[in-house]
Design an enzyme around this catalytic site. Structure first.
Site, PDB file in Angstrom:
ATOM      1  N   GLY A  66      35.616  38.598  45.428  1.00 54.61           N
ATOM      2  CA  GLY A  66      34.314  39.243  45.258  1.00 54.61           C
ATOM      3  C   GLY A  66      34.281  40.085  44.013  1.00 54.61           C
ATOM      4  O   GLY A  66      35.138  39.976  43.146  1.00 54.61           O
ATOM      5  N   ASN A  67      33.275  40.921  43.893  1.00 52.77           N
ATOM      6  CA  ASN A  67      33.177  41.811  42.738  1.00 52.77           C
ATOM      7  C   ASN A  67      32.552  43.132  43.173  1.00 52.77           C
ATOM      8  O   ASN A  67      32.156  43.295  44.328  1.00 52.77           O
ATOM      9  CB  ASN A  67      32.377  41.144  41.612  1.00 52.77           C
TER      10      ASN A  67
END
Ligand code: CTP
Length: 395
Positions: A200-201
């Site tokens: 993810g980020n």
């Protein structure tokens, strides 16, 4: 009619100036102070400025005041200053005086201008109340930093009467995006490695949500493609939850044809695991793990290629800079490369922007030329982006 609520904070000394600005602009104004507010500014001041009775309690007049009628005839309710206590009562849905009863009964847009000591503003209780109010569509104005009562300085001052007047006037004007369809992606995609893990980020989705709120407030019909966005979208917005980049791509392309304005605020993963495991990847028996990643499609580039005349497309460029080029240079190169109408260049070195409530951006046109700069709350930045987009849509 404009209902001006006044809570009991020292900033109330500035509220008569706001009331006067509304009256001079030709609005009928009804001031509804709390009991505590009247310790700072007298009833007579507000009555003289508005020519209307000033009441604090539903029982102030024989037979009672019809707060429901007051709430129904309001075109907007603006609370300035909104103290921590008032915000808490409003968020809890209490109705223990005329102001909170009016806030509970009204269907009109509500604007609050918080003002309090920085410590009270920063308290999780106040922040939770503000988040609750925002999620219900209340427009929460900034509380700028500066000299507070006494010797302290910090955030918590009330916005200036002129800024509050401008925000309310904008709300009352027919929205400049009325009749337009706006499609916004927000948040960050998650690419599964196995059923329990993902790549993810750090995107919180806050800037995208601020764009959604601002576009809705300006009269647009808004669809939000939400990639793992924590906060709820305002009432009336179509929300399409997605997880991965591929899901985001199909949600965006399905709606792109009907959109007048598209904004890709989501942080889309450029790569995804080539073959996500169907069962949890076990540590036992492994010294390490090598992941094979494949490229995700560039959603923005796809939207740019399929764009029909008249459609406006906005992309973001989150750049950190590297040894070869500074973040702005990288953003300019991206603006030229991507073929979008506007690029919102965001300098994210050090992770300062992610999850924060404020932002600082440079808007670039298709040739990489600077159109505008904006700094402030994510809502202020959102309105600046929409100003530039509206100009390109001929609004
Ligand atoms: N974007 C997209 N699809 C991707 C990656 C990014 O649509 N697979 C969009 C983002 O929503 C944003 C813009 O492209 O509006 C720029 O994203 P950014 O991550 O800054 O750039 P990249 O295209 O990934 O380019 P690079 O990694 O080379 O910086």
């Amino acid at each position: 009619m404009i209902v001006v609520g006044v809570a009991g904070g020292i900033a109330a000394y500035k509220t008569p100036v706001l009331v006067r600005l509304f009256a001079e602009a030709g609005h009928q104004v009804r001031v509804v102070p709390t009991k505590a507010a009247l310790r700072f500014v007298g009833r007579a001041t507000f009555e003289a400025l508005t020519g209307e009775p000033v009441l604090t309690s539903v029982f102030d007049r024989a037979g009672g005041v019809d707060h429901v009628a007051l709430a129904a005839s309001a075109d907007v309710v603006v609370v300035a200053p909104a103290t921590a206590d008032l915000l808490a009562r409003q968020a809890a849905g209490r109705a223990d005086d005329l102001l909170t009863a009016t806030l509970l009964a009204t269907g009109a847009p509500v604007v609050v201008a918080p003002a309090m000591h920085s410590a009270m503003l920063a308290h999780p209780a106040t922040q939770a109340n503000l988040a609750t109010l925002r999620s219900r569509g209340v427009q929460v104005l900034d509380s700028p930093s500066g000299r507070l009562t006494g010797a302290d300085t910090g955030p918590g001052r009330m916005e200036s009467p002129e800024a509050i007047f401008a925000a309310v006037t904008r709300l009352l004007a027919p929205g400049d995006l009325a009749g337009l369809r706006v499609l916004i992606s927000a948040g960050g995609t998650r690419e599964p490695l196995d059923p329990v893990r993902f790549l993810g980020n750090r995107s919180s989705g806050k800037q995208g949500l601020a764009l959604v709120e601002a576009a809705a407030a300006r009269g647009a019909r808004v669809s939000l493609v939400a990639a793992n966005v924590a906060a709820p979208a305002p009432h009336g917005v179509e929300v399409v939850p997605v997880g991965t980049a591929l899901e985001l791509q199909s949600a965006m392309t399905a709606r792109a044809r009907d959109a007048d304005l598209m904004v890709m605020a989501a942080a889309v993963a450029d790569f995804r695991p080539a073959a996500p495991a169907t069962a949890k990847i076990k540590r036992q028996g492994r010294d390490g793990l090598t992941l094979e990643l494949v490229a995700n499609p560039d959603v923005l580039a796809g939207l740019a290629a399929a764009r029909r005349p008249g459609q406006v497309l906005v992309g973001f460029a989150a750049e950190t800079g590297d040894a070869a080029a500074g973040p702005l240079e990288q953003a300019v190169a991206k603006a030229r490369r991507k073929g979008v109408d506007l690029t919102v260049a965001n300098v994210v070195a050090g992770g300062a922007v992610f999850g924060a409530d404020s932002n600082e951006v440079v808007l670039l046109d298709a040739a990489g030329g600077e159109v505008a700069r904006a700094a402030g709350s994510k809502r202020v930045v959102a309105d600046a982006i929409l100003d530039a987009a509206a100009a390109r849509l001929g609004r």
